[in-house]
Each structure stands twice: as C-alpha cells, then as structure tokens.
Design a protein around this motif. Structure first.
Motif, PDB file in Angstrom:
ATOM      1  N   PHE A  29       0.818  -1.210   0.000  1.00  0.00           N
ATOM      2  CA  PHE A  29       0.000   0.000   0.000  1.00  0.00           C
ATOM      3  C   PHE A  29       0.849   1.256   0.000  1.00  0.00           C
ATOM      4  CE2 PHE A  29      -3.774   2.408   0.800  1.00  0.00           C
ATOM      5  CZ  PHE A  29      -3.410   3.418   1.687  1.00  0.00           C
ATOM      6  N   GLY A  30       1.888   1.253   0.802  1.00  0.00           N
ATOM      7  CA  GLY A  30       2.671   2.459   1.006  1.00  0.00           C
ATOM      8  C   GLY A  30       3.533   2.872  -0.168  1.00  0.00           C
ATOM      9  N   ASN A  31       3.541   2.097  -1.246  1.00  0.00           N
ATOM     10  CA  ASN A  31       4.401   2.412  -2.392  1.00  0.00           C
ATOM     11  C   ASN A  31       3.702   3.191  -3.501  1.00  0.00           C
ATOM     12  OD1 ASN A  31       6.364   1.005  -1.097  1.00  0.00           O
ATOM     13  ND2 ASN A  31       6.435  -0.703  -2.531  1.00  0.00           N
ATOM     14  N   TYR A  32       2.397   3.352  -3.398  1.00  0.00           N
ATOM     15  CA  TYR A  32       1.649   3.823  -4.560  1.00  0.00           C
ATOM     16  C   TYR A  32       0.723   4.993  -4.270  1.00  0.00           C
ATOM     17  CZ  TYR A  32       3.276  -0.644  -6.285  1.00  0.00           C
ATOM     18  OH  TYR A  32       4.069  -1.700  -6.647  1.00  0.00           O
ATOM     19  N   THR A  33       0.466   5.748  -5.340  1.00  0.00           N
ATOM     20  CA  THR A  33      -0.530   6.811  -5.316  1.00  0.00           C
ATOM     21  C   THR A  33      -1.924   6.223  -5.135  1.00  0.00           C
ATOM     22  OG1 THR A  33       0.796   8.162  -6.808  1.00  0.00           O
ATOM     23  CG2 THR A  33      -1.543   8.677  -6.671  1.00  0.00           C
ATOM     24  N   ASP A  73      -3.035   6.339   5.984  1.00  0.00           N
ATOM     25  CA  ASP A  73      -2.277   5.735   7.075  1.00  0.00           C
ATOM     26  C   ASP A  73      -1.655   4.467   6.517  1.00  0.00           C
ATOM     27  OD1 ASP A  73      -1.343   4.395   9.299  1.00  0.00           O
ATOM     28  OD2 ASP A  73      -3.004   5.003  10.577  1.00  0.00           O
ATOM     29  N   ASN A  74      -0.393   4.538   6.142  1.00  0.00           N
ATOM     30  CA  ASN A  74       0.241   3.400   5.489  1.00  0.00           C
ATOM     31  C   ASN A  74       0.371   2.192   6.422  1.00  0.00           C
ATOM     32  OD1 ASN A  74       0.382   4.839   3.139  1.00  0.00           O
ATOM     33  ND2 ASN A  74       2.561   5.333   3.318  1.00  0.00           N
ATOM     34  N   ALA A  75       0.428   2.439   7.703  1.00  0.00           N
ATOM     35  CA  ALA A  75       0.518   1.328   8.653  1.00  0.00           C
ATOM     36  C   ALA A  75      -0.773   0.520   8.694  1.00  0.00           C
ATOM     37  CB  ALA A  75       0.851   1.857  10.040  1.00  0.00           C
ATOM     38  N   LYS A  76      -1.873   1.156   8.320  1.00  0.00           N
ATOM     39  CA  LYS A  76      -3.180   0.498   8.332  1.00  0.00           C
ATOM     40  C   LYS A  76      -3.685   0.169   6.932  1.00  0.00           C
ATOM     41  CE  LYS A  76      -4.697   2.639  12.677  1.00  0.00           C
ATOM     42  NZ  LYS A  76      -5.731   3.491  13.334  1.00  0.00           N
ATOM     43  N   ASN A  77      -2.868   0.432   5.909  1.00  0.00           N
ATOM     44  CA  ASN A  77      -3.281   0.191   4.512  1.00  0.00           C
ATOM     45  C   ASN A  77      -4.605   0.883   4.200  1.00  0.00           C
ATOM     46  OD1 ASN A  77      -1.018  -1.403   4.312  1.00  0.00           O
ATOM     47  ND2 ASN A  77      -2.112  -3.336   4.116  1.00  0.00           N
ATOM     48  N   THR A  78      -4.774   2.065   4.716  1.00  0.00           N
ATOM     49  CA  THR A  78      -6.055   2.741   4.628  1.00  0.00           C
ATOM     50  C   THR A  78      -5.892   4.188   4.158  1.00  0.00           C
ATOM     51  OG1 THR A  78      -6.936   1.378   6.427  1.00  0.00           O
ATOM     52  CG2 THR A  78      -8.142   3.373   5.892  1.00  0.00           C
ATOM     53  N   MET A  79      -6.803   4.590   3.292  1.00  0.00           N
ATOM     54  CA  MET A  79      -6.895   5.970   2.830  1.00  0.00           C
ATOM     55  C   MET A  79      -8.228   6.542   3.294  1.00  0.00           C
ATOM     56  SD  MET A  79      -6.890   7.408  -1.088  1.00  0.00           S
ATOM     57  CE  MET A  79      -8.287   6.403  -1.580  1.00  0.00           C
ATOM     58  N   TYR A  80      -8.259   7.848   3.495  1.00  0.00           N
ATOM     59  CA  TYR A  80      -9.473   8.497   3.992  1.00  0.00           C
ATOM     60  C   TYR A  80      -9.846   9.684   3.112  1.00  0.00           C
ATOM     61  CZ  TYR A  80      -7.930   5.978   8.151  1.00  0.00           C
ATOM     62  OH  TYR A  80      -7.503   5.010   9.014  1.00  0.00           O
ATOM     63  N   LEU A  81     -11.114  10.034   3.168  1.00  0.00           N
ATOM     64  CA  LEU A  81     -11.587  11.273   2.567  1.00  0.00           C
ATOM     65  C   LEU A  81     -12.543  11.919   3.567  1.00  0.00           C
ATOM     66  CD1 LEU A  81     -11.448  13.051   0.003  1.00  0.00           C
ATOM     67  CD2 LEU A  81     -13.612  11.988  -0.691  1.00  0.00           C
ATOM     68  N   GLN A  82     -12.067  12.983   4.200  1.00  0.00           N
ATOM     69  CA  GLN A  82     -12.910  13.750   5.111  1.00  0.00           C
ATOM     70  C   GLN A  82     -13.660  14.780   4.288  1.00  0.00           C
ATOM     71  OE1 GLN A  82     -13.400  13.447   8.553  1.00  0.00           O
ATOM     72  NE2 GLN A  82     -15.009  14.955   8.200  1.00  0.00           N
ATOM     73  N   MET A  83     -14.981  14.712   4.344  1.00  0.00           N
ATOM     74  CA  MET A  83     -15.822  15.584   3.532  1.00  0.00           C
ATOM     75  C   MET A  83     -16.626  16.490   4.462  1.00  0.00           C
ATOM     76  SD  MET A  83     -17.110  12.891   0.613  1.00  0.00           S
ATOM     77  CE  MET A  83     -18.155  11.987   1.738  1.00  0.00           C
ATOM     78  N   ASN A  84     -16.332  17.760   4.407  1.00  0.00           N
ATOM     79  CA  ASN A  84     -17.032  18.761   5.226  1.00  0.00           C
ATOM     80  C   ASN A  84     -17.828  19.704   4.336  1.00  0.00           C
ATOM     81  OD1 ASN A  84     -15.748  17.688   7.527  1.00  0.00           O
ATOM     82  ND2 ASN A  84     -14.020  19.100   7.304  1.00  0.00           N
ATOM     83  N   SER A  85     -18.720  20.449   4.953  1.00  0.00           N
ATOM     84  CA  SER A  85     -19.545  21.420   4.218  1.00  0.00           C
ATOM     85  C   SER A  85     -20.166  20.792   2.984  1.00  0.00           C
ATOM     86  CB  SER A  85     -18.705  22.643   3.818  1.00  0.00           C
ATOM     87  OG  SER A  85     -18.146  23.257   4.965  1.00  0.00           O
TER      88      SER A  85
END
Length: 128
Positions: A29-33, A73-85
């Motif tokens: 996970f941590g190697n890529y866009t 969070d590369n340690a968790k193999n997870t990407m996030y999208l915080q969406m406000n407004s």
C-alpha cells in the motif's frame, strides 16, 4: 489480487460531514498513489482527490478544494476522505483507486485510466 473496499458512505444533510475510508490489500500500500473519484447519476466518473505514496503531495478537484481532505495511514493500509460542508451536488457513488506510481501532480492525477485497481464504491447522498 489487489482489493480495495470503501466504507463510510451514507446520508448527510447539506453542510454536514462524512468520512470515507478505503482499505487496500494485495499490494504494498505504502508504495503507490491513491485516489478518490465519484460518479453522480447520469454523469461520467470524475476525479475528486489524489495522494502520493508518502502523503506529502495531495491534489484536489476545484469543486472540493477547501471542503474535502484526503489522507492515508500506510501502517493500516487505509486511505481516507474527510468531507465537510457537504452540498447536494456532492451526491454520488465514491470510488477509491490505486495507480502504479509514487505520485501524480495536477492534471496528471485526473485520468481514471491511469488507475489500475478500483473499489466497488460507496454511496454518498446529501440532502437539502
């Protein structure tokens, strides 16, 4: 086999917030866009945001700048999208995707054909 799974979608009121997550397995996970795209009813899939392998470079569509934040969070193999407004026009199916490079910049992030693995999508609905 690379797999991506989104979660966190749902119904929100205009002005509210949601946080999407995308968990990846099957590749370093941590190697890529990584990126987020969305597809509204009757419209083509559109770029939302992208983040480099380290999280140091981020790109956003003009329509979400200042409201959405991409992170990983590369340690968790997870990407996030915080969406406000959130706005009703943010209503769409949101997809996470990965591409075989370390980072992209500007318009180089926008083309969906450059991403090689995709999640099944999660629905986000914003009501007035």
């Amino acid at each position: 086999q690379v797999q991506l799974v989104e979660s966190g979608g749902g119904l929100a009121q205009a002005g509210g917030s949601l946080r999407l997550s995308c968990v990846q397995s099957g590749r370093a996970f941590g190697n890529y866009t990584m990126g987020w795209f969305r597809q509204a009813p009757g419209k083509e899939r559109a770029f939302v945001a992208a983040i480099s392998w380290s999280g140091g470079t981020k790109d956003y569509a003009d329509s979400v700048k200042g409201r959405f934040t991409i992170s990983r969070d590369n340690a968790k193999n997870t990407m996030y999208l915080q969406m406000n407004s959130l706005k009703p026009e943010d209503t769409a199916v949101y997809y996470c995707a990965t591409r075989p490079d370390y980072q992209c910049t500007g318009s180089g992030c926008y083309e969906d054909y450059l991403y090689d693995y995709w999640g099944p999508g999660t629905q986000v609905t914003v009501s007035t």
